[in-house]
Design a protein around this motif. Structure first.
Motif, short mmCIF file in Angstrom:
data_model
loop_
_atom_site.label_atom_id
_atom_site.label_comp_id
_atom_site.label_asym_id
_atom_site.label_seq_id
_atom_site.Cartn_x
_atom_site.Cartn_y
_atom_site.Cartn_z
N ILE A 1 0.84 -1.19 0.00
CA ILE A 1 0.00 0.00 0.00
C ILE A 1 0.88 1.24 0.00
O ILE A 1 1.86 1.32 0.75
CB ILE A 1 -0.92 0.03 1.24
N GLU A 2 0.49 2.22 -0.83
CA GLU A 2 1.20 3.49 -0.88
C GLU A 2 0.18 4.63 -0.88
O GLU A 2 -0.77 4.64 -1.65
CB GLU A 2 2.05 3.58 -2.14
N TRP A 3 0.41 5.60 -0.01
CA TRP A 3 -0.39 6.83 0.02
C TRP A 3 0.47 7.93 -0.57
O TRP A 3 1.35 8.47 0.09
CB TRP A 3 -0.80 7.15 1.45
N ARG A 4 0.24 8.23 -1.84
CA ARG A 4 1.09 9.17 -2.55
C ARG A 4 0.73 10.61 -2.20
O ARG A 4 -0.43 11.01 -2.29
CB ARG A 4 0.98 8.96 -4.07
N GLN A 5 1.73 11.37 -1.84
CA GLN A 5 1.50 12.76 -1.49
C GLN A 5 1.25 13.61 -2.74
O GLN A 5 0.61 14.66 -2.66
CB GLN A 5 2.71 13.31 -0.72
N SER A 6 1.70 13.13 -3.89
CA SER A 6 1.57 13.91 -5.13
C SER A 6 0.11 14.11 -5.54
O SER A 6 -0.26 15.18 -6.05
CB SER A 6 2.33 13.23 -6.27
N ASP A 7 -0.72 13.10 -5.34
CA ASP A 7 -2.13 13.22 -5.73
C ASP A 7 -3.09 12.87 -4.59
O ASP A 7 -4.31 12.86 -4.79
CB ASP A 7 -2.44 12.36 -6.96
N ASN A 8 -2.56 12.52 -3.41
CA ASN A 8 -3.36 12.17 -2.23
C ASN A 8 -4.15 10.89 -2.43
O ASN A 8 -5.09 10.60 -1.69
CB ASN A 8 -4.31 13.31 -1.83
N HIS A 9 -3.78 10.08 -3.43
CA HIS A 9 -4.46 8.81 -3.67
C HIS A 9 -3.74 7.65 -2.98
O HIS A 9 -2.52 7.71 -2.78
CB HIS A 9 -4.55 8.53 -5.17
N VAL A 10 -4.51 6.62 -2.66
CA VAL A 10 -3.96 5.41 -2.07
C VAL A 10 -3.91 4.32 -3.15
O VAL A 10 -4.91 4.09 -3.85
CB VAL A 10 -4.81 4.93 -0.87
N TYR A 11 -2.76 3.67 -3.28
CA TYR A 11 -2.58 2.63 -4.29
C TYR A 11 -2.33 1.29 -3.60
O TYR A 11 -1.52 1.20 -2.67
CB TYR A 11 -1.41 2.97 -5.21
N MET A 12 -3.04 0.27 -4.07
CA MET A 12 -2.97 -1.06 -3.48
C MET A 12 -2.53 -2.06 -4.54
O MET A 12 -3.09 -2.10 -5.63
CB MET A 12 -4.34 -1.46 -2.94
N THR A 13 -1.53 -2.87 -4.22
CA THR A 13 -1.03 -3.89 -5.14
C THR A 13 -1.00 -5.24 -4.44
O THR A 13 -0.52 -5.35 -3.31
CB THR A 13 0.38 -3.54 -5.65
N GLY A 14 -1.52 -6.27 -5.13
CA GLY A 14 -1.51 -7.61 -4.56
C GLY A 14 -1.94 -8.65 -5.57
O GLY A 14 -2.32 -8.34 -6.70
N ALA A 15 -1.88 -9.90 -5.14
CA ALA A 15 -2.17 -11.04 -6.01
C ALA A 15 -3.65 -11.37 -6.03
O ALA A 15 -4.39 -11.09 -5.08
CB ALA A 15 -1.36 -12.25 -5.55
N VAL A 16 -4.08 -12.00 -7.13
CA VAL A 16 -5.43 -12.53 -7.25
C VAL A 16 -5.34 -13.95 -7.82
O VAL A 16 -4.33 -14.33 -8.42
CB VAL A 16 -6.33 -11.67 -8.17
N GLU A 17 -6.40 -14.70 -7.64
CA GLU A 17 -6.42 -16.09 -8.11
C GLU A 17 -7.84 -16.47 -8.51
O GLU A 17 -8.80 -16.14 -7.83
CB GLU A 17 -5.91 -17.02 -6.98
N THR A 18 -7.95 -17.18 -9.62
CA THR A 18 -9.23 -17.76 -10.05
C THR A 18 -9.20 -19.25 -9.75
O THR A 18 -8.30 -19.96 -10.20
CB THR A 18 -9.47 -17.53 -11.55
N THR A 19 -10.18 -19.72 -8.99
CA THR A 19 -10.16 -21.12 -8.55
C THR A 19 -11.29 -21.97 -9.14
O THR A 19 -11.32 -23.17 -8.93
CB THR A 19 -10.22 -21.19 -7.01
N GLY A 20 -12.22 -21.34 -9.87
CA GLY A 20 -13.32 -22.14 -10.44
C GLY A 20 -14.26 -21.25 -11.24
O GLY A 20 -14.15 -20.03 -11.25
N SER A 21 -15.17 -21.90 -11.94
CA SER A 21 -16.18 -21.18 -12.73
C SER A 21 -17.35 -22.10 -12.97
O SER A 21 -17.28 -23.32 -12.74
CB SER A 21 -15.59 -20.70 -14.06
N GLY A 22 -18.45 -21.53 -13.44
CA GLY A 22 -19.63 -22.35 -13.72
C GLY A 22 -20.85 -21.50 -13.98
O GLY A 22 -20.74 -20.30 -14.25
N ASP A 23 -22.00 -22.14 -13.91
CA ASP A 23 -23.30 -21.46 -14.08
C ASP A 23 -24.05 -21.50 -12.78
O ASP A 23 -24.03 -22.49 -12.05
CB ASP A 23 -24.11 -22.14 -15.18
N LEU A 24 -24.75 -20.41 -12.50
CA LEU A 24 -25.47 -20.28 -11.25
C LEU A 24 -26.87 -19.76 -11.53
O LEU A 24 -27.06 -18.84 -12.32
CB LEU A 24 -24.73 -19.27 -10.34
N LYS A 25 -27.87 -20.36 -10.89
CA LYS A 25 -29.24 -19.92 -11.06
C LYS A 25 -29.63 -19.04 -9.88
O LYS A 25 -29.46 -19.41 -8.74
CB LYS A 25 -30.20 -21.11 -11.17
N ILE A 26 -30.13 -17.86 -10.19
CA ILE A 26 -30.56 -16.94 -9.13
C ILE A 26 -32.08 -16.89 -9.11
O ILE A 26 -32.70 -16.57 -10.12
CB ILE A 26 -29.99 -15.52 -9.37
#
Length: 273
Positions: free
Chosen positions: A248-273
């Motif tokens: 995480i970085e809170w940049r003073q230049s634009d006052n924005h917070v930047y978040m960097t991290g990993a993601v993972e896809t573990t499955g997929s399918g069809d779902l009835k709502i």
């Protein structure tokens, strides 16, 4: 309806892909949470059409409550959209505003989470008070267990306690007490942050509507902002969560917070709502 099962550092999501805007009630959301069928989630997310960005992201907590922001969920949706479109940068409309994400490596995503909101009525609190060190304590007046947390909104409210040892912090005992404290009219997420050094924070988070999770992206952003405001860390730090690390970085230049991290896809399918 097509869905993806994804996670960000163990923060679990079911991501619905819809060609129209979804209006799900609490009962519909809680009925979709089926851990016995490998469809359990901390948050239910949706990828929907947007007139202003590459997509709109809807967010529901496990208890069915609709919320405006989810940091780890934003990374998951961004990665799914990048994989589908072939783009390296994606814009995502949320109820908290438009967020911008880009690839930061193999299955790593960086998200511009925007400016932190620090005023009492932006978080919101139920009464006017300073938010860098709030007038709130848990336990006896002369010997409180925890006291003086910071409040930050990253599109959703966070209350951050600084503790000596995050491993022994009373997350499950204090978390729900603060989540429903009358000072927070929209309830709140509760962070328990231990300062390791100027570039490292150990963090555990009690998420409103869910409980303690393996990771919380907006919670990591809020904890970094709170620690910088108290001059405890530099403006960029490694956040060590139960499920892994976020940067995480809170940049003073634009006052924005930047978040960097990993993601993972573990499955997929069809779902009835």
């Amino acid at each position: 309806m097509k869905y993806l099962k994804m996670n960000g550092l163990g923060n679990e999501f079911v991501v619905l892909k819809s060609h129209e805007r979804l209006h799900l009630g609490e009962n519909q959301v809680t009925a979709l949470h089926r851990p016995q069928d490998s469809l359990g989630f901390d948050q239910l997310l949706s990828i929907e059409p947007s007139d202003y960005a590459d997509c709109f992201m809807g967010i529901w907590n496990q208890d069915g409550s609709k919320v405006a922001a989810c940091g780890n969920g934003t990374r998951a949706v961004a990665w799914a959209m990048m994989e589908e479109t072939g783009k390296d940068e994606i814009s995502i409309e949320t109820e908290a505003g438009i967020l911008y994400a880009k690839k930061a490596g193999d299955k790593f995503v960086s998200v511009d989470m925007g400016e932190p909101r620090l005023k009492w009525d932006q978080i919101p609190l139920s009464e006017d008070m300073q938010t860098i060190r709030m007038e709130l304590q848990i336990g006896p007046i002369d010997n409180p267990i925890l006291w003086g947390p910071s409040a930050v909104s990253m599109g959703n409210p966070h209350c951050v306690f600084f503790v000596e040892n995050a491993e022994t912090a009373p997350v499950k005992e204090i978390g729900p007490m603060i989540e429903y404290h009358p000072l927070f009219p929209e309830r709140t997420n509760v962070g328990f942050a231990q300062i390791i050094d100027r570039q490292t924070i150990r963090l555990r988070v009690w998420e409103r509507g869910v409980g303690e999770t393996l990771a919380c992206g907006t919670g990591a952003c809020a904890a970094l902002v709170a620690a910088v405001r108290r001059k405890l860390v530099d403006n960029k730090a490694r956040m060590k969560l139960n499920g892994g690390d976020l940067f995480i970085e809170w940049r003073q230049s634009d006052n924005h917070v930047y978040m960097t991290g990993a993601v993972e896809t573990t499955g997929s399918g069809d779902l009835k709502i």
